[in-house]
Structure formats: structure tokens, C-alpha cells
Design an enzyme around this catalytic site. Structure first.
Site, short mmCIF file in Angstrom:
data_model
loop_
_atom_site.label_atom_id
_atom_site.label_comp_id
_atom_site.label_asym_id
_atom_site.label_seq_id
_atom_site.Cartn_x
_atom_site.Cartn_y
_atom_site.Cartn_z
NE ARG A 1 0.57 1.88 -18.52
CZ ARG A 1 0.52 0.69 -17.96
NH1 ARG A 1 1.62 0.09 -17.56
NH2 ARG A 1 -0.64 0.09 -17.76
NE ARG B 1 -6.91 6.29 0.83
CZ ARG B 1 -7.58 7.44 0.92
NH1 ARG B 1 -7.98 8.05 -0.19
NH2 ARG B 1 -7.83 7.98 2.09
CD GLU C 1 -10.17 5.66 -1.46
OE1 GLU C 1 -10.50 5.06 -0.43
OE2 GLU C 1 -9.38 5.20 -2.30
CB CYS D 1 -7.05 4.92 -12.81
SG CYS D 1 -6.42 6.32 -11.91
CE1 TYR E 1 0.64 3.37 4.63
CE2 TYR E 1 -1.13 4.64 3.67
CZ TYR E 1 -0.62 3.44 4.09
OH TYR E 1 -1.38 2.30 3.96
NE ARG F 1 -2.93 1.39 8.90
CZ ARG F 1 -2.81 0.09 8.61
NH1 ARG F 1 -3.20 -0.38 7.45
NH2 ARG F 1 -2.32 -0.74 9.51
NE ARG G 1 -3.34 1.17 0.64
CZ ARG G 1 -4.29 1.79 1.29
NH1 ARG G 1 -5.25 1.12 1.87
NH2 ARG G 1 -4.33 3.10 1.37
#
Length: 125
Positions: free
Chosen positions: A62, A89, A77, A74, A107, A115, A6
Site C-alpha cells: 500500500r 514469499r 505459508e 496475505c 530471492y 531457488r 515469484r
């Protein structure tokens, strides 16, 4: 075994160059911290908050040599009240023998708020 790696980053302004540059920074950091090789990547999911509208974060991927055939999706959210603004994210699905504890989630910028429990244990900047 496939592990999820993540990452998240916030952008300051909704414009295409900032979206791509910030996403590229995030993915480069994820690759470096986890020794990711494109040949072992099953797929990548990238989401953006609804206030990111001027470009596709997936375009950043890319720019990486060897990533041409990695499947990337893609998506938007969930739009949740008081959620982090202008956030990208990333979830990399990676074939690896590493344990969950050996995966380094990343992050950056304001996204460290997502987080804090992981930040205490691992350096993410």
C-alpha cells in the site's frame, strides 16, 4: 497472458517495521527487475511463515503509488519441518507478453536458498 513473478525474502526479527520494510524492499526489486506497472497486475499473493506474527506483509504494497486497487491476499505459508525461518514469499500475477524465461524471480537475504537454480542464471540481489 498472465505470468507469475515469484519473490522471497527473510527477516531478521519478527516486528512490524522489519516485516513491512523487508517486504517493501522485495516488491520494489521485483517491480524494477520486471518493469511491472500496477495497471497490469491482476493480483498479488503474499505468504509468511508461521513465525511471522507481528504484522501483515501486505501492508508494504500500500506504500506504492498506483497500487491502491490491486487485489492482495496475505496468507500463512505451510509449516514444514526444517523450512526457512521468518520468510515472506510474494507471487505477483502480471499481464505481460514476456516469455517464462524473461521473467526475473527475486530471492533476497537467506531466501536465495529456496531457488539456487534460478540464482545461477539471473542476478537476484
Amino acid at each position: 497472458m498472465i505470468r507469475g513473478i515469484r519473490g522471497a525474502i527473510t527477516i531478521h526479527v519478527d516486528n512490524e517495521s522489519q516485516i513491512i520494510d523487508s517486504t517493501e524492499k522485495l516488491i520494489r526489486t521485483m517491480i524494477a527487475k520486471n518493469d511491472i506497472e500496477a495497471a497490469n497486475v491482476a493480483s498479488v499473493f503474499i505468504s509468511a511463515t508461521s513465525d511471522i506474527q507481528t504484522g501483515f506483509p501486505a501492508k508494504a504494497l500500500r506504500k506504492f503509488p498506483g497500487w491502491t486497487y490491486v487485489p492482495v491476499m496475505c496468507m500463512q505459508e505451510m509449516d514444514v519441518e526444517e523450512s526457512l525461518a521468518r520468510c515472506v514469499r510474494v507471487m505477483i500475477h502480471y499481464n505481460t507478453n514476456k516469455s517464462q524465461e524473461d521473467i526475473h524471480h527475486v530471492y533476497l537475504e537467506e531466501a536465495i536458498k529456496l531457488r539456487p537454480d534460478l540464482i545461477k542464471h539471473k542476478t537476484s540481489n
